[in-house]
Scaffold this motif. Structure first.
Motif, PDB file in Angstrom:
ATOM      1  N   TYR A 241       6.848  95.433  13.373  1.00  0.00           N
ATOM      2  CA  TYR A 241       5.876  95.686  12.313  1.00  0.00           C
ATOM      3  C   TYR A 241       5.451  97.124  12.457  1.00  0.00           C
ATOM      4  N   SER A 242       5.675  97.943  11.456  1.00  0.00           N
ATOM      5  CA  SER A 242       5.352  99.354  11.583  1.00  0.00           C
ATOM      6  C   SER A 242       5.291  99.962  10.217  1.00  0.00           C
TER       7      SER A 242
ATOM      8  N   CYS B 212      -8.631  91.533  19.848  1.00  0.00           N
ATOM      9  CA  CYS B 212      -8.613  92.105  18.497  1.00  0.00           C
ATOM     10  C   CYS B 212      -9.220  91.100  17.531  1.00  0.00           C
ATOM     11  N   ILE B 213     -10.401  91.414  17.000  1.00  0.00           N
ATOM     12  CA  ILE B 213     -11.081  90.452  16.125  1.00  0.00           C
ATOM     13  C   ILE B 213     -10.380  90.353  14.767  1.00  0.00           C
ATOM     14  N   PHE B 214      -9.549  91.351  14.462  1.00  0.00           N
ATOM     15  CA  PHE B 214      -8.829  91.331  13.188  1.00  0.00           C
ATOM     16  C   PHE B 214      -7.756  90.239  13.139  1.00  0.00           C
ATOM     17  N   GLU B 215      -7.333  89.760  14.317  1.00  0.00           N
ATOM     18  CA  GLU B 215      -6.425  88.607  14.338  1.00  0.00           C
ATOM     19  C   GLU B 215      -7.079  87.412  13.638  1.00  0.00           C
ATOM     20  N   PHE B 216      -8.381  87.199  13.917  1.00  0.00           N
ATOM     21  CA  PHE B 216      -9.099  86.096  13.250  1.00  0.00           C
ATOM     22  C   PHE B 216      -9.307  86.371  11.773  1.00  0.00           C
ATOM     23  N   VAL B 217      -9.604  87.632  11.462  1.00  0.00           N
ATOM     24  CA  VAL B 217      -9.915  87.989  10.072  1.00  0.00           C
ATOM     25  C   VAL B 217      -8.684  87.838   9.167  1.00  0.00           C
TER      26      VAL B 217
ATOM     27  N   TYR C 297      -4.574 100.394  18.665  1.00  0.00           N
ATOM     28  CA  TYR C 297      -4.119  99.358  19.605  1.00  0.00           C
ATOM     29  C   TYR C 297      -3.112  98.407  18.967  1.00  0.00           C
ATOM     30  N   GLY C 298      -2.580  98.768  17.820  1.00  0.00           N
ATOM     31  CA  GLY C 298      -1.479  97.958  17.325  1.00  0.00           C
ATOM     32  C   GLY C 298      -1.627  97.420  15.914  1.00  0.00           C
ATOM     33  N   MET C 299      -2.755  97.632  15.284  1.00  0.00           N
ATOM     34  CA  MET C 299      -2.904  97.175  13.906  1.00  0.00           C
ATOM     35  C   MET C 299      -2.580  98.372  13.032  1.00  0.00           C
ATOM     36  N   ASP C 300      -1.747  98.173  12.045  1.00  0.00           N
ATOM     37  CA  ASP C 300      -1.170  99.330  11.391  1.00  0.00           C
ATOM     38  C   ASP C 300      -1.937  99.789  10.168  1.00  0.00           C
ATOM     39  N   PHE C 301      -3.165 100.224  10.384  1.00  0.00           N
ATOM     40  CA  PHE C 301      -3.948 100.780   9.292  1.00  0.00           C
ATOM     41  C   PHE C 301      -3.446 102.177   8.957  1.00  0.00           C
ATOM     42  N   PRO C 302      -3.765 102.646   7.754  1.00  0.00           N
ATOM     43  CA  PRO C 302      -3.390 104.020   7.406  1.00  0.00           C
ATOM     44  C   PRO C 302      -4.334 105.014   8.110  1.00  0.00           C
ATOM     45  N   THR C 303      -4.173 106.272   7.828  1.00  0.00           N
ATOM     46  CA  THR C 303      -5.058 107.278   8.423  1.00  0.00           C
ATOM     47  C   THR C 303      -6.484 107.073   7.924  1.00  0.00           C
ATOM     48  N   ARG C 304      -7.403 107.614   8.703  1.00  0.00           N
ATOM     49  CA  ARG C 304      -8.840 107.514   8.388  1.00  0.00           C
ATOM     50  C   ARG C 304      -9.106 107.864   6.926  1.00  0.00           C
TER      51      ARG C 304
ATOM     52  N   VAL D 180      -9.551 107.286  22.895  1.00  0.00           N
ATOM     53  CA  VAL D 180      -8.363 107.889  22.298  1.00  0.00           C
ATOM     54  C   VAL D 180      -8.717 109.325  21.974  1.00  0.00           C
ATOM     55  N   ASN D 181      -7.750 110.218  22.165  1.00  0.00           N
ATOM     56  CA  ASN D 181      -8.071 111.604  21.828  1.00  0.00           C
ATOM     57  C   ASN D 181      -7.289 112.045  20.601  1.00  0.00           C
ATOM     58  N   GLY D 182      -7.552 113.273  20.214  1.00  0.00           N
ATOM     59  CA  GLY D 182      -6.947 113.777  18.971  1.00  0.00           C
ATOM     60  C   GLY D 182      -5.434 113.698  18.987  1.00  0.00           C
ATOM     61  N   ALA D 183      -4.856 114.066  20.119  1.00  0.00           N
ATOM     62  CA  ALA D 183      -3.392 114.101  20.204  1.00  0.00           C
ATOM     63  C   ALA D 183      -2.772 112.751  19.883  1.00  0.00           C
ATOM     64  N   GLU D 184      -3.549 111.712  20.121  1.00  0.00           N
ATOM     65  CA  GLU D 184      -3.012 110.369  19.902  1.00  0.00           C
ATOM     66  C   GLU D 184      -3.445 109.799  18.558  1.00  0.00           C
ATOM     67  N   SER D 185      -4.180 110.597  17.786  1.00  0.00           N
ATOM     68  CA  SER D 185      -4.862 109.970  16.657  1.00  0.00           C
ATOM     69  C   SER D 185      -3.950 109.617  15.487  1.00  0.00           C
ATOM     70  N   ILE D 186      -2.702 110.062  15.511  1.00  0.00           N
ATOM     71  CA  ILE D 186      -1.781 109.542  14.494  1.00  0.00           C
ATOM     72  C   ILE D 186      -1.129 108.282  15.054  1.00  0.00           C
ATOM     73  N   PRO D 187      -1.378 107.183  14.425  1.00  0.00           N
ATOM     74  CA  PRO D 187      -0.868 105.929  14.998  1.00  0.00           C
ATOM     75  C   PRO D 187       0.656 105.968  15.112  1.00  0.00           C
ATOM     76  N   HIS D 188       1.143 105.470  16.202  1.00  0.00           N
ATOM     77  CA  HIS D 188       2.583 105.423  16.436  1.00  0.00           C
ATOM     78  C   HIS D 188       3.134 104.073  16.033  1.00  0.00           C
ATOM     79  N   PRO D 189       4.430 104.045  15.851  1.00  0.00           N
ATOM     80  CA  PRO D 189       5.029 102.741  15.575  1.00  0.00           C
ATOM     81  C   PRO D 189       4.652 101.771  16.677  1.00  0.00           C
ATOM     82  N   VAL D 190       4.405 100.574  16.307  1.00  0.00           N
ATOM     83  CA  VAL D 190       4.035  99.567  17.294  1.00  0.00           C
ATOM     84  C   VAL D 190       5.115  98.515  17.385  1.00  0.00           C
ATOM     85  N   GLY D 191       5.144  97.869  18.493  1.00  0.00           N
ATOM     86  CA  GLY D 191       6.237  96.905  18.718  1.00  0.00           C
ATOM     87  C   GLY D 191       5.934  95.567  18.117  1.00  0.00           C
TER      88      GLY D 191
END
Lengths: 437, 437, 437, 437
Positions: free
Chosen positions: D52-53, D214-219, D364-371, D426-437
């Motif tokens: 899922y990515s 992750c509370i979004f699993e319930f949501v 942490y793995g939920m694939d939202f778009p950028t802020r 999380v810091n700026g360098a990581e702030s673009i979400p990466h593909p998740v497994g």
């Protein structure tokens, strides 16, 4: 017999009840890539086909063997040749409500067969074959087994082979050799053969003594290790080289004779022997590119020519050579080859062609371009010589060509492409060559 | 250069920032079937590869060029040759935590390069290359452009060509001819070349005067129209035919000389000229089947042999012939050919081989079978002659072979397969040949 | 409208001169995976088809729209429904020499059209349509544009929509909604409509007042958000729930009503509202598996059923429920679902079916299995209840079903599957359902 | 569990000696289209993965499970979650000479594992896991069998099931139900489990009492019929509906409650029950289109939204409705749905969201778009209400959400997307979400 058609390939097999088909565009090795494909074709009888065509984009629907259902069961057919009354017969049948699924003349046989009210397969075939005009060597499969048929003038070859009680028909005998089968005889012009469990049974269409064997089979198309029209191709092709050397000899000072590989090898060897000149290999052919003549698109043809040959400069440097080719169609490839050998150091390049100038298109199954694209249609031999940038160019004459071809009872040749004498009349409406089977 | 490898094919291209790759198993024409594939490879630099291998099932992951990311950016590599210290180096690297993705020795270069702490690409390459032993001609692509490198003994060929300010490296010069490029020189043994915008810049690994050019390139592998190790292949191959005729002449009463086409054509012509005997084409090769030697599966090899050749019986009937072949590996194909020509009517079949008996496997990139499968490993020449059912069999000796190869400064040959003298020691652990690039 | 057929998909488009086709087996998303596929279909008119069939292996040749050449140009056709005189008409046409290319009854239209000697397209269509018997809603494409036609009894739906001067015909109005088109009216039973540049022009086959709308469209097949036979499906389906609750109420002590999602949701909601009981979601449907009913192979069907539903145990635990389903064909899926909910903790499972027992197959296009496989063919309702392991099972009666269907002038229903009363006679020869378009 | 990832799919199986892999991009049904694919995966242990990515084009090389060779043999891994120190760890490893083959953070585990000098698999895993930060639920396969591991805060779910002596780990228990397996317990946060022939053996990473489920699993994310974090999703999701109705009730005069199917069905039912209002099905979902949220390309997403829902106008006409949705990401789909129902005749459309506004991305793995693309990042609730054209819009507050989630020892939730409180920095360098497994 991949050399007879590289555009599409197919097989239909019969187990006596059902006919199964696998076919597609591309080389045999592409179409039958998976062994699995073959295992889906069960039964004891089968026919195959390699398609050769250049007119229009190659279409999946035109791939042979064609297979249809009729009221008497399934019938499959492979056709080698070309019909000259396709347009008018198709129009007639469409007016009768027949639905055509291909743009290939070969489909006519099936509609005519289906419409016949005759009572058995041979009679229906005979009725259908009496209506078509042109060149047709056919392999036919029904639940009753394998049939073969050939037009009354015998344009295209069709040989019968035998192996351990089984029977094989093929355009060339090299296919029989590969299978370890023995050549028996040709299907006669105007003959329908049914291969029954008790052996071949013959039927005859109305007969004529005239024959119109395609002489271009000897010049170029057939493989040298095949027998066609009852004669070894290699033998005739070597004779073409002998006659060429005798009537159009190498100029004084020629160092060696070489061939455009591989189709001209035999004629070039014949030329060298007759001339007493050495034979050399001066052009290397890249085997991963198909035969130029046979490829559909002009763009591919040019690229192919470039990739296909490389000159051996160590052999050519400072030498005066005779380059033998089998024929000139457009002249574009040969022009490139003359340049290639000259750039590799050849001092003089004399070209000898082991057939006459091609002045007219073929309507019986050889896929020449339109009249306008033929180099010899409106140019003299010396014009063509200048165009291909040769230091000299000579051809066999039609008479010399015929003299080299095997003679005797039951023989006669179609030389329409060299002479314009068409054994079966063709009119304007048919003058754009159709895809051939 | 499809003839150097038919198992897989690939290209990596660089636009100076990104490296793009398209690769797959099969022939070039299969892998790059769609034009689209090529258009996805943008940029001004590119390297390609045709893979040739027989050990184990061919695997998609082993297809070259390999392309990886390193801390200094992407690097792609094409490797021709074979390393002899693969197993021990791989074990060392795996213990260090390197993750291997292929089972090909070529991947070693990339791990060693990635682990080097040196400060520029050439220094890192040099460090990596100092650790591997064996045969390697390399084409390397990074954002800085194209690099080429060759092992210090110069086992495999690697030529530099030039065209309109662009530079090309290739195993054989026939590739340069095709592109209209000019041959400049070879990459020197032990040289690393960086093709910069200002032209090639050379770096050198520790040098030696010893050379170990693969003499089998002249015997069989390279195309006759190529130059390798600075000499035309055709010229050397013809000399092999001359020496063969001189030292192992045709018996009295021989009618003509013929070749196993196409790889033996040149040597056979040389033999015929030296002998004063006619050269004839007695076997026809089916161009739709690849080179026997190169096909992976034994089953396919046998089928291939059967489809590949057909004898011309009109030429052979009642004749006493000399059949020239370039080499005997297992002997199975030649045995079939001798039978073929005999069944076609040849009265006597004397075989002449334009190289010595192959008694040992190659560990430097030529894909021979295991020692046990080599016909000459434990059989005398007369044993082999009986096995292939020839009326006579003679080979060149190693000394005659070396005498035919070009001599002079900077030349020296590896003859390990004919003599067992390995220029770089190989031990038992490495004695099963690995896939080669 | 993927829900109406998942086996194959295709489109034929016309630019006024040529008709182009792309079609294949599989879902729309599979057949039209590449955007490129659509771009190869140029022009202003097009027809499409989703094929739904279960008899025999699905065959590529049967994929619609069918496209053929006739003497008046190309014609393409999409057929929804099933003909009952296929066998005899096919035999007649084959005796006349027509070559069939499919095993689908839909091909009859094309042969009959091609054989008609009438002078324009509508007249030829009318002639062809006068010979076929059964259910047919047709979309037809020629160079003259789009035609639609519907059988005189109006078995299958066919709606006309309009959007910005363009016209659309579709089995269900949900397709119009998706395109932003407005529903105009249905194609009348017995009407042929030609959509000309000046708007629709109507022609009429011999008329009858009788109607045989497939009532199963309301029960199950059509989407709830569609209008068929001039009425919203959702509205009728909800009425089925109301009547079911009124005549076959939930037993005392029922905790809630739930549906077999998604096809029974609407009826279950109607049941819950009428009963005054809560509606709960107790079965979760996996959307990545297609509709059970529609999948070709029994093996896939069983696997599908297993993957498709999962019970929500938190909802079911200790509860007495009414489970509403739209129909029972074999009963195998429902039996599994009853077990599923019981194992998830349900204390009592009463099943209510929003249609009558299916006692006979359909010969007009609904793909039921053979008579013998129908649960209700030879079992009483209480037998079936035991088989599916329900605590209770009740169905609507045919009278209650008809009472829920929309009434009024021009309406009338085929209830053959529930009553055995076939509006058009079918004989034994036709009693094995044929593939439907 | 196709709903957890639709981009790619794969399986690695082990027979105790070799690990075999089949994987590809697309749905499970596409990747494993042929049964044959599964038969090529022999052995008694296997792990799978659905990817899922949305960031960047999906790449074949990133497809999981990843499989590599290490000095102790092959290892395969499936990763659910996302690491926050990927960039720095990758840079470190590349400087050490590690060659990365993917752009996925999941590859880090393999390099760290390969570099560990520890003496057994668990110790090497523990060493690797001590270096990564973020969310990771892992299934790992070696010759020693199956391992499972979960990060110390327990971001992502990971359940253990049992069936007839076999063991299964899965993100959600619905997978266990399908296989007829029993849910045993979750893999504990910070636990490594090795499933040995004698049963599961546990190892523990350094422990903490803190939890970040992750509370979004319930949501939204988990299926309602699954248990995650030890609780049935359906139960919690229904409680969200109850609390939503209690704190943000339907306005006076509301006719009914409806859901955006299917993900909001349970919350909407909870809302309806708590409100005493009827629940209606007013939007029909097309099951042949995947979940909007999960599709990679925006263009496809828009098209998907259009094809996916159709309003039932008979239900909506003239009605005042509450439309319940589970969350608002960009707001574009909901805006379309509000328009759809209004155009279908709804008089008033009040929207209720069963979770708080999403104001920050997930690392942490939920694939939202950028802020910037999040509707609630810089808009007030009333702004969003106007944007989606609702007559009213209310959300749950973060406190209400937490109140609905299951409480008790060992529980604790990550609400970063709703509150900006990130359990792991999380810091700026990581702030673009990466593909998740």
């Amino acid at each position: 017999m991949q050399h007879r058609g590289q555009e599409a390939s197919g097989i239909v097999a019969s187990d006596g009840r059902e006919l199964s088909r696998h076919a597609g565009t591309g080389l045999v090795a592409d179409v039958f890539r998976d062994r699995e494909m073959l295992s889906r074709l069960p039964g004891e009888h089968a026919i195959g086909h390699n398609r050769y065509s250049t007119t229009g984009p190659s279409s999946a629907q035109n791939v042979q063997p064609l297979l249809v259902e009729t009221r008497s069961g399934p019938i499959a057919m492979s056709h080698n040749g070309n019909l000259v009354n396709y347009q008018s017969l198709r129009q007639f049948l469409e007016n009768e409500g027949s639905l055509f699924r291909t743009t290939s003349d070969s489909e006519l046989f099936l509609h005519l067969f289906a419409k016949s009210k005759a009572h058995d397969t041979v009679a229906r075939l005979a009725e259908a074959l009496s209506m078509v005009k042109g060149a047709w060597s056919l392999a036919i499969l029904t639940r009753e087994g394998l049939f073969a048929a050939r037009d009354p003038l015998g344009f295209r070859p069709l040989a019968i082979g035998r192996k351990e009680g089984g029977w094989i028909v093929a355009s060339e005998t090299c296919a029989l050799d590969l299978l370890g089968a023995t050549y028996e005889r040709d299907v006669d012009p105007g003959e329908i053969v049914h291969f029954t469990p008790d052996g071949p049974v013959s039927y005859h269409l109305p007969q004529t003594d005239e024959r119109a064997h395609c002489i271009f089979e000897f010049v170029y198309f057939a493989r040298p290790d095949s027998r066609v029209f009852g004669e070894m191709v290699d033998k005739t092709r070597r004779r073409l080289g002998h006659l060429l050397a005798r009537h159009h000899p190498a100029p004084e000072g020629t160092d060696f004779v070489t061939a455009v590989p591989d189709s001209s090898n035999t004629a070039a060897l014949g030329f060298a022997h007759e001339s007493g000149l050495p034979f050399e290999i001066a052009l290397i052919r890249n085997h991963y590119v198909g035969r130029t003549f046979i490829e559909p698109e002009q763009r591919m043809r040019d690229f192919g020519a470039k990739v296909k040959f490389n000159p051996v400069s160590g052999v050519l440097k400072g030498k005066r050579i005779v380059l033998v080719d089998d024929s000139i169609v457009r002249g574009t490839t040969l022009r490139k080859l003359v340049r290639l050998v000259r750039n590799a150091g050849a001092e003089a390049v004399h070209v000898r062609i082991s057939s006459p100038p091609i002045i007219e298109p073929c309507f019986y199954g050889m896929d020449f371009p339109t009249r306008e694209e033929l180099a010899a249609h409106d140019q003299s031999i010396s014009d063509i010589g200048r165009y291909i940038e040769a230091d000299g160019l000579e051809y066999l004459t039609p008479e010399e060509l015929l003299a080299a071809a095997p003679q005797g009872e039951g023989r006669g040749y179609c030389t329409a492409c060299f002479t314009g004498r068409y054994p079966i009349p063709v009119n304007g409406a048919e003058s754009i060559p159709h895809p051939v089977g």
